[in-house]
Motif scaffolding. Structure first.
Motif, PDB file in Angstrom:
ATOM      1  N   UNK A 179       0.838  -1.185   0.000  1.00 35.44           N
ATOM      2  CA  UNK A 179       0.000   0.000   0.000  1.00 35.44           C
ATOM      3  C   UNK A 179       0.885   1.250   0.000  1.00 35.44           C
ATOM      4  N   UNK A 180       0.510   2.240  -0.795  1.00 37.92           N
ATOM      5  CA  UNK A 180       1.239   3.503  -0.790  1.00 37.92           C
ATOM      6  C   UNK A 180       0.809   4.287   0.447  1.00 37.92           C
ATOM      7  N   UNK A 181       1.633   4.221   1.485  1.00 39.69           N
ATOM      8  CA  UNK A 181       1.418   4.977   2.720  1.00 39.69           C
ATOM      9  C   UNK A 181       2.564   5.975   2.833  1.00 39.69           C
ATOM     10  N   UNK A 182       2.557   6.940   1.902  1.00 46.27           N
ATOM     11  CA  UNK A 182       3.733   7.768   1.693  1.00 46.27           C
ATOM     12  C   UNK A 182       4.067   8.694   2.847  1.00 46.27           C
ATOM     13  N   UNK A 183       3.082   9.023   3.701  1.00 43.93           N
ATOM     14  CA  UNK A 183       3.391   9.904   4.817  1.00 43.93           C
ATOM     15  C   UNK A 183       4.383   9.266   5.786  1.00 43.93           C
TER      16      UNK A 183
END
Length: 319
Positions: free
Chosen positions: A127-131
Motif C-alpha cells: 500500500x502507498x502509505x507515503x506519509x
C-alpha cells in the motif's frame, strides 16, 4: 535487472506519480489500462507502453506476457477505490506483486481475503502509505518515541484539519459516490489516520460529530493522543487568510498547541515508496489494516453533532 510494470488507472490525477516512480527506479512500464483515453502523459515517461481501454483486452495481454515468460513483476493500481480489491486480485493471479494507492480497500474483511490470496500466490500486496516516508513525519515519530520512553502515559492533544477544495465535478465523479470512494474520510483522510496511529498508537475510541457529502469531522482517542479531526472538500470552510493568499488547500496538524509543519516534501514520496518496496521494504496488508478499520467505522457511525470533544471548525458548519 529492470522490472516490468503494468498500471491500472492511467488517466487519473495520481497516475503520473506512479509513472515517474517507475521511471526513476529504472524500471519499465509495459502496459497500462484506463477506460478513459486521455493518457498522453504516458509519452513523457514510457511511449512504448501498450495501452488498453477495455479490461478484457488488457487481461488477455497480461496473460499472454506471463505465458511467454515476459510477464509483469508488479501491477501498480491507481483505479477508483472500490475497484482496488478486484485489481489487487488480478495482479496476484497473474503472478505479480501489487502496489496499490490508498485506501487499499474499503473494508477490513477485504484485507482478510487478500491475505489468503497473497499466501496462495506467493506474491505481496503493498500500500502507498507515503506519509510514513515523509522526513518531517519520521522526525516527529522519533521525537514522540523519545518522549514516551521517559513517560509512557503521556497524552498529546492533536487537531488535524485538511481542506482540499473540489468543484462540482467531484460530486458527479466516482469520488462523490460513497459506495465507490468510501466517502470523504476514506478518500482524503485515510493516510492521515494511518500516520497518526503509526505515531500515537492504536484506537481506543472513534466518534463522528459531522458527516455530510462535503465534510466529515470527528474524534479519535488513541493510546497516546486525543485527536480532533476535520476534513472537507468545500472551499467555503478554508480560513480567510488562506483564501486571500489565493490558496484552495489548507493542511494543519497542531500537536499540544504547536503547529506541526509538513507542507513541503511531498513531490518525491511515490518514488521513495517504490524504492522502499523494491529494496524489500514496503507497507503490506497488516500495516494498512488500522486505517481501513477507522474509515470503515466512520462510514457506519451515526454523527452526534456538537457534543463532546469536537473540532472547532464544526462551529462553521453546525448551528
Amino acid at each position: 535487472m529492470n522490472k516490468n510494470f503494468a498500471l491500472i488507472g492511467a488517466a487519473g490525477y495520481i497516475a503520473p506519480r506512479h509513472m515517474k516512480a517507475i521511471q526513476e527506479t529504472n524500471n519499465i512500464l509495459v502496459a497500462a489500462l484506463d477506460k478513459n483515453d486521455s493518457v498522453g502523459i504516458i509519452d513523457s515517461y514510457f511511449p512504448k507502453a501498450d495501452f488498453f481501454t477495455e479490461f478484457e483486452r488488457f487481461d488477455r495481454h497480461i496473460d499472454k506476457l506471463r505465458r511467454n515468460n515476459t510477464g509483469v513483476d508488479y501491477v501498480s493500481i491507481a483505479s477508483p477505490n472500490y475497484l482496488h480489491d478486484a485489481h489487487i486480485r488480478f495482479a496476484l493471479r497473474n503472478n505479480a506483486h501489487a502496489i496499490c494507492e490508498k485506501p487499499l480497500v474499503l473494508n477490513p474483511w477485504n484485507i482478510d481475503a487478500l491475505a489468503q490470496i497473497e499466501q496462495e500466490s506467493g506474491k505481496k500486496v503493498f500500500n502507498i502509505l507515503q506519509l510514513r516516508l515523509h522526513p518531517s513525519i519520521i522526525a516527529l515519530k522519533e521525537k514522540i518515541i523519545t518522549e514516551l520512553a521517559v513517560n509512557p502515559d503521556k497524552m498529546y492533544d492533536i487537531d488535524l484539519t485538511y481542506l482540499t477544495s473540489r468543484g462540482h465535478w467531484y460530486f458527479v465523479s466516482w469520488k462523490g459516490d460513497e459506495g465507490k470512494s468510501g466517502g470523504i474520510a476514506s478518500n482524503i483522510g485515510v493516510h492521515f489516520y494511518d500516520m497518526l496511529t503509526w505515531i500515537f498508537g492504536p484506537v481506543k475510541e472513534n466518534v463522528v460529530h459531522l458527516k455530510t457529502s462535503d465534510v466529515n469531522a470527528g474524534y479519535l482517542g488513541l493510546k497516546n493522543a486525543n485527536v480532533r479531526w476535520f476534513l472537507s472538500v468545500n472551499y467555503d470552510y478554508i480560513p480567510e487568510d488562506v483564501k486571500k493568499a489565493g490558496k484552495r488547500t489548507y493542511r494543519s496538524i497542531v500537536v499540544n498547541g504547536e503547529e506541526f509543519e509538513f507542507s513541503e516534501g511531498f513531490t518525491d514520496l511515490h518514488t521513495l515508496s517504490y524504492q522502499h518496496i523494491l529494496n524489500e521494504g514496503g507497507f503490506g496488508l497488516e500495516e494498512a489494516r488500522t486505517s481501513i478499520e477507522i474509515v470503515s467505522a466512520i462510514r457506519n457511525l451515526a454523527p452526534i453533532g456538537k457534543q463532546g470533544n469536537f473540532h472547532p471548525f464544526c462551529q462553521a458548519v453546525l448551528p
